[in-house]
Design an enzyme around this catalytic site. Structure first.
Site, PDB file in Angstrom:
ATOM      1  N   VAL B  24      73.062 -59.893  -9.671  1.00 38.90           N
ATOM      2  CA  VAL B  24      72.050 -59.972  -8.613  1.00 38.90           C
ATOM      3  C   VAL B  24      72.049 -61.419  -8.111  1.00 38.90           C
ATOM      4  O   VAL B  24      71.272 -62.259  -8.557  1.00 38.90           O
ATOM      5  CB  VAL B  24      70.654 -59.550  -9.144  1.00 38.90           C
ATOM      6  CG1 VAL B  24      69.638 -59.533  -8.011  1.00 38.90           C
ATOM      7  CG2 VAL B  24      70.742 -58.175  -9.796  1.00 38.90           C
ATOM      8  N   ASP B  25      72.941 -61.705  -7.189  1.00 42.52           N
ATOM      9  CA  ASP B  25      73.083 -63.070  -6.679  1.00 42.52           C
ATOM     10  C   ASP B  25      71.970 -63.386  -5.688  1.00 42.52           C
ATOM     11  O   ASP B  25      71.091 -62.563  -5.442  1.00 42.52           O
ATOM     12  CB  ASP B  25      74.471 -63.260  -6.048  1.00 42.52           C
ATOM     13  CG  ASP B  25      74.698 -62.333  -4.865  1.00 42.52           C
ATOM     14  OD1 ASP B  25      73.732 -61.697  -4.384  1.00 42.52           O
ATOM     15  OD2 ASP B  25      75.859 -62.245  -4.418  1.00 42.52           O
ATOM     16  N   SER B  26      72.028 -64.570  -5.098  1.00 46.85           N
ATOM     17  CA  SER B  26      70.903 -65.006  -4.261  1.00 46.85           C
ATOM     18  C   SER B  26      70.652 -64.046  -3.094  1.00 46.85           C
ATOM     19  O   SER B  26      69.518 -63.784  -2.721  1.00 46.85           O
ATOM     20  CB  SER B  26      71.161 -66.418  -3.740  1.00 46.85           C
ATOM     21  OG  SER B  26      72.341 -66.441  -2.970  1.00 46.85           O
ATOM     22  N   GLN B  29      68.988 -61.070  -4.442  1.00 45.47           N
ATOM     23  CA  GLN B  29      67.619 -61.384  -4.845  1.00 45.47           C
ATOM     24  C   GLN B  29      66.662 -61.251  -3.668  1.00 45.47           C
ATOM     25  O   GLN B  29      65.507 -60.886  -3.817  1.00 45.47           O
ATOM     26  CB  GLN B  29      67.550 -62.796  -5.432  1.00 45.47           C
ATOM     27  CG  GLN B  29      68.139 -62.851  -6.850  1.00 45.47           C
ATOM     28  CD  GLN B  29      68.218 -64.266  -7.397  1.00 45.47           C
ATOM     29  OE1 GLN B  29      67.401 -65.110  -7.051  1.00 45.47           O
ATOM     30  NE2 GLN B  29      69.213 -64.512  -8.229  1.00 45.47           N
TER      31      GLN B  29
END
Lengths: 406, 80
Positions: B24-26, B29
């Site tokens: 769940v990368d930026s 997110q």
């Protein structure tokens, strides 16, 4: 330029084999749209791809349907080409995508949220799903290709342009390999309604909805919108030979001209010039063309103008030159049409037969070429094929492929 | 939510698991925050503290929900 990989997701088959099996049988992919789409315009039919959207897969969450179709079709082409990009100079490998409407479904959903639900809860991925270059970007990321990543949007000729321009990049030596083609996912309420408002969509044949698109027929009444994607692996001839690739055919000609009289009305002169330009770039005389896959949208205007343009370019040869519109079965894929139809040309050169124009029971006396109306025709001497793509906005693009003599 | 929407295996969702490590990368997110806002009827500001682990997210949402509760319990507070 060598064509070493083919991949397709279309209303008449989700693989090259399935596509050609449908084409030889004249099987149509035009049918009633699912509810509630069928109620969004007067034209309740479309050419639908049997491939559910996969928003449930982590990789697909970020992608509009147009990009999902892109990834699936391109993966077939890459597998078919047996190319291992990890072993390539990635800076010399690129992507070219043609799409007319881009991420139309995402745009539609955003407007629905904003104007219908009167909510400001527009999904955060709306921009990256809807942007016109999203499909190309998804390919570049998927295969880690660092060369040019280009998106062409010239309406119905978008992917003929993407293939022609990609081949040009290879010819000049800028790149070794291009993953090129087109994708379109226009079956949304907004897009259907907009095309309907232009009065370009076919009247639905209530008895035989699948036969509603009738190119070159006296009873033709317009186009049927379709979705899908077609991608090809193009590479320089030397590069293909060096890695021992299996070659489907050779892309030898590309012509590109623009009509300047009107935004939608095609001209004989513009189309004829594009065909002549493609012949010149291929180094072919008109009588060397063995088959034309026509733009053949089944609009009153297009089919007549295209017929006249073919007669002007090919003169006496036009009488004995088979011309067919496969849109009669796979519908009009807009920005993906050129790539799908060029893929069909390539496959026909390999197979030695020509697909028919279906539903042409009542020919228009003014459209008097050989449209291969009787069904698929075996032509064992088939050597060179032309694919026409003409567009709103006036961009006329013509591609020519030659059979690979092993 | 991480199981249903992000298709993550429940077994990996321990409190100290880092979102980045879960994929769940930026960018994702941002989507997670959007969905949390919808689920809990919250407004999470752009200057929200850095959420690194699952515990960070759970703790932060608990806090915001509690704040909201307190506000609506106060006499004179506008009712929903």
């Amino acid at each position: 330029v060598a064509i070493t990989g083919l991949g397709v997701i279309s209303p008449i088959g989700n693989s090259i084999e399935a596509l050609f099996s449908s084409l030889s049988a004249g099987k149509s992919g035009i049918r009633a749209l699912p509810e509630p789409l069928s109620r969004s315009s007067q034209c309740s039919i479309g050419a639908v791809v049997d491939l559910p959207s996969r928003d449930d897969l982590p990789k697909m969450r970020l992608l509009d349907r147009v990009s999902q179709l892109t990834l699936v079709a391109a993966s077939q082409a890459v597998a078919d080409a047996r190319i291992d990009f990890a072993a390539e100079d990635r800076d010399r490998c690129g992507v070219a995508v043609g799409t007319g409407m881009g991420g139309a479904k995402t745009t539609d959903e955003g407007y629905y949220t904003l104007y219908w639900e009167r909510s400001d809860r527009i999904a955060p991925f709306t921009v990256i799903r809807a942007m016109t270059n999203a499909a190309g970007a998804s390919l570049g990321l998927e295969y880690a290709l660092c060369g040019p990543n280009l998106t062409y949007s010239t309406a119905c000729s978008s992917s003929a342009v993407s293939l022609g321009e990609a081949a040009g990049k290879i010819r000049t030596g800028d790149v070794d390999v291009m993953l090129a083609g087109g994708s379109e996912a226009p079956l949304t309420a907004g897009v259907l309604r907009a095309w309907d408002a232009m009065r370009t969509l076919a009247q639905v044949d209530d008895n035989e909805p699948f036969a509603s698109c009738r190119p070159f027929a006296a009873t033709r009444s317009g186009l049927v919108l379709g979705e899908g994607a077609a991608f090809l692996v193009l590479e320089s001839w030397e590069h293909a030979l060096r890695r021992g690739a299996s070659i489907h055919a050779e892309l030898i000609g590309y012509g590109l001209t623009t009509d300047i009289e009107h935004i939608t009305r095609p001209t004989v002169a513009g189309q004829a010039k594009a065909m002549r330009s493609a012949l010149r770039s291929a180094g072919c005389a008109p009588d060397e063309i063995d088959y034309i896959n026509a733009h053949g949208t089944a609009t009153v205007q297009n089919d007549l103008v295209e017929t006249l343009a073919i007669k002007e370019v090919f003169g006496e040869h036009a009488g004995g030159l088979p011309v067919s519109s496969t849109k009669s079965t796979h519908g009009h894929l807009l920005g993906a049409a050129g790539a799908l139809e060029f893929t069909i040309c390539v496959g026909c050169l390999e197979r030695g037969w020509i697909p028919p124009t279906m539903h042409l029971n009542a020919p228009d006396p003014a459209c008097d070429l050989d449209y291969v109306a009787e069904g698929a025709r075996s032509v064992t001497s088939l050597r060179v094929a032309m694919s026409n793509s003409f567009a709103f906005g006036g961009t006329n693009a013509v591609l020519i492929a030659r059979r690979y003599e092993r | 939510m991480l199981v249903d929407e992000f298709k993550l295996p429940a077994a990996r969702l321990v409190p100290e698991a880092k979102l980045e490590d879960l994929g769940v990368d930026s960018l994702n997110q941002i989507d997670l925050i959007f969905k949390l806002e919808d689920r809990f009827n919250l407004k999470i500001k752009d200057d929200a503290r850095k959420l690194v682990t699952i515990q960070d997210v759970v703790g932060y949402i608990d806090e915001l929900v509690a704040q909201q509760q307190t506000r609506s319990d106060q006499p004179g507070a506008p009712s929903a």
